[in-house]
Design a protein around this motif. Structure first.
Motif, PDB file in Angstrom:
ATOM      1  N   LEU A 146      27.397  51.317  38.681  1.00 49.03           N
ATOM      2  CA  LEU A 146      26.585  50.105  38.628  1.00 49.03           C
ATOM      3  C   LEU A 146      26.804  49.387  37.300  1.00 49.03           C
ATOM      4  O   LEU A 146      26.770  50.007  36.242  1.00 49.03           O
ATOM      5  CB  LEU A 146      25.106  50.457  38.795  1.00 49.03           C
ATOM      6  N   GLY A 147      27.025  48.079  37.381  1.00 49.35           N
ATOM      7  CA  GLY A 147      27.337  47.321  36.178  1.00 49.35           C
ATOM      8  C   GLY A 147      28.772  47.520  35.738  1.00 49.35           C
ATOM      9  O   GLY A 147      29.110  47.308  34.573  1.00 49.35           O
ATOM     10  N   ALA A 148      29.636  47.913  36.666  1.00 49.87           N
ATOM     11  CA  ALA A 148      31.052  48.160  36.360  1.00 49.87           C
ATOM     12  C   ALA A 148      31.837  46.861  36.528  1.00 49.87           C
ATOM     13  O   ALA A 148      31.641  46.138  37.510  1.00 49.87           O
ATOM     14  CB  ALA A 148      31.607  49.230  37.299  1.00 49.87           C
ATOM     15  N   GLU A 149      32.717  46.558  35.606  1.00 53.80           N
ATOM     16  CA  GLU A 149      33.484  45.323  35.679  1.00 53.80           C
ATOM     17  C   GLU A 149      34.618  45.449  36.699  1.00 53.80           C
ATOM     18  O   GLU A 149      35.281  46.483  36.790  1.00 53.80           O
ATOM     19  CB  GLU A 149      34.066  44.979  34.305  1.00 53.80           C
ATOM     20  N   LEU A 150      34.842  44.371  37.438  1.00 55.94           N
ATOM     21  CA  LEU A 150      35.926  44.379  38.424  1.00 55.94           C
ATOM     22  C   LEU A 150      37.274  44.706  37.785  1.00 55.94           C
ATOM     23  O   LEU A 150      38.079  45.438  38.351  1.00 55.94           O
ATOM     24  CB  LEU A 150      36.019  43.015  39.111  1.00 55.94           C
ATOM     25  N   GLY A 151      37.511  44.157  36.601  1.00 56.45           N
ATOM     26  CA  GLY A 151      38.787  44.359  35.934  1.00 56.45           C
ATOM     27  C   GLY A 151      39.030  45.775  35.479  1.00 56.45           C
ATOM     28  O   GLY A 151      40.169  46.134  35.124  1.00 56.45           O
ATOM     29  N   GLU A 152      37.976  46.604  35.489  1.00 53.89           N
ATOM     30  CA  GLU A 152      38.121  47.997  35.050  1.00 53.89           C
ATOM     31  C   GLU A 152      38.364  48.955  36.211  1.00 53.89           C
ATOM     32  O   GLU A 152      38.572  50.153  35.998  1.00 53.89           O
ATOM     33  CB  GLU A 152      36.859  48.436  34.287  1.00 53.89           C
TER      34      GLU A 152
END
Length: 359
Positions: free
Chosen positions: A17-23
């Motif tokens: 949760l709250g993870a960036e798409l780019g990561e």
């Protein structure tokens, strides 16, 4: 900061949760290695905003894309057939991992495709709408629609993970936000009275798209879903409560051939019908019923519908997946914050509930 929540069960999986798409690419490399094949499935609306960002983060990985048109009507066997042809053209095999980038429709469609392609391959949910982030991406229910009913053809196929970037809500139109809010209010009626009060107190902040309030609401709402599906992975008992409002809502969606009323609008009207029915059975007080209807309206959610025959909608409810031995099974609220499974609702009661929301 990324928060990890684990969904337990025989086939448990993590929510990031709250993870960036780019990561996501780094997660894929760390978890599955460098040599895997990934098949990104999204729709035209979501891909326009986020497919490139996700793809850039997956630099160095073998990633192919299939972009489908937007809309609930895409949840069909015809679209599954087309996906199969595209996947084979892209050399997808049993080790391919599907990345489902989008809202509830893409999650259902791509997840169902993953569940049956070559007898089942892995997939990861990347929910981009409020509805998918707090509800449909959690629990492994995947399906397509049929003219006879919504989600009639489906399966339980648990994802490898759910990768949730809350910043995607910034591009979400208010109409789509409302779809998620309907599910959130459903969660409050099922098991979270304190969240009902929170939403009631912060309705203006929610409509004003206050990021802090929206994130807290989303985290508390999805926690309801996580707790229930962890206890009942295959919907044999308590998980049925999450269908509050859905028996009515799915009937409306089916009658409109999945091209009119949205899922969230259907759920909202379905909740309204359910609280009227609950009030008639003395499961809710008049004040509790009016508070629920008022909160739906304050968030611009519908509590009535026009132009429908209640007898036709009743017929659609006969195809509901909860029904057993020809008996219609409904989920009704008991006050605010608790719900119950009701197995003895008569057709007359259900018709009266429909008549209470049809203008």
């Amino acid at each position: 900061m990324v928060q990890r929540v684990d969904v337990s069960g025989k086939q448990g999986y993590p929510l990031f949760l709250g993870a960036e798409l780019g990561e996501l690419g780094s997660h894929l490399q760390n978890t599955y290695g460098q040599d895997g094949h990934y098949l990104l499935i999204s729709n035209t609306t979501v891909a326009k905003h986020y497919a490139e960002k996700l793809s850039q983060g997956c630099h160095g990985l073998k990633l192919d894309q299939i972009i489908v048109p937007d809309g609930e009507e895409e949840k069909s066997l015809e679209r599954i057939s087309t996906l199969t042809e595209h996947a084979l053209d892209l050399s997808a095999d049993r080790d391919t991992i599907v990345l489902a980038l989008g809202g509830g429709v893409i999650g259902d469609l791509a997840g169902f495709f993953a569940s049956i392609f070559m007898r089942g391959i892995r997939y990861i949910h990347i929910p981009t709408t409020l509805l998918s982030q707090i509800d449909s991406s959690i629990g492994g229910k995947v399906a397509v629609n049929h003219p006879s009913g919504k989600n009639i053809l489906g399966s339980f196929h648990m994802p490898q993970a759910v990768w949730t970037d809350f910043t995607t809500l910034q591009t979400l139109p208010w109409k789509e936000m409302r779809n998620g809010l309907a599910e959130t209010i459903k969660h409050t009626l099922v098991a979270e009275p304190d969240l009902f009060e929170f939403i009631d107190d912060h309705a203006d902040d929610i409509k004003g798209r206050n990021d802090k309030i929206l994130k807290e609401m989303a985290l508390r709402s999805l926690a309801v879903k996580v707790k229930i599906v962890s206890e009942d992975e295959r919907e044999k008992g308590i998980r049925m409560l999450l269908n509050l409002g859905h028996s009515f809502g799915h009937a409306l969606e089916t009658e409109e051939d999945y091209k009119g009323i949205t899922h969230g609008e259907g759920v909202s009207i379905g909740v309204a019908a359910a609280v009227f029915l609950a009030k008639g059975r003395d499961l809710m007080t008049g004040k509790q019923m009016e508070r629920t209807l008022d909160l739906l309206r304050r968030l611009d959610l519908p509590t009535t519908v026009t132009g429908h025959d209640p007898h036709v909608l009743l017929q659609h409810m006969a195809a509901d997946k909860k029904n057993k031995a020809g008996h219609k099974i409904l989920i009704l609220p008991v006050g605010i914050g608790k719900s119950t499974i009701v197995k003895d609702c008569s057709d007359e009661e259900i018709l009266r509930a429909w008549e209470s929301v049809i203008r």
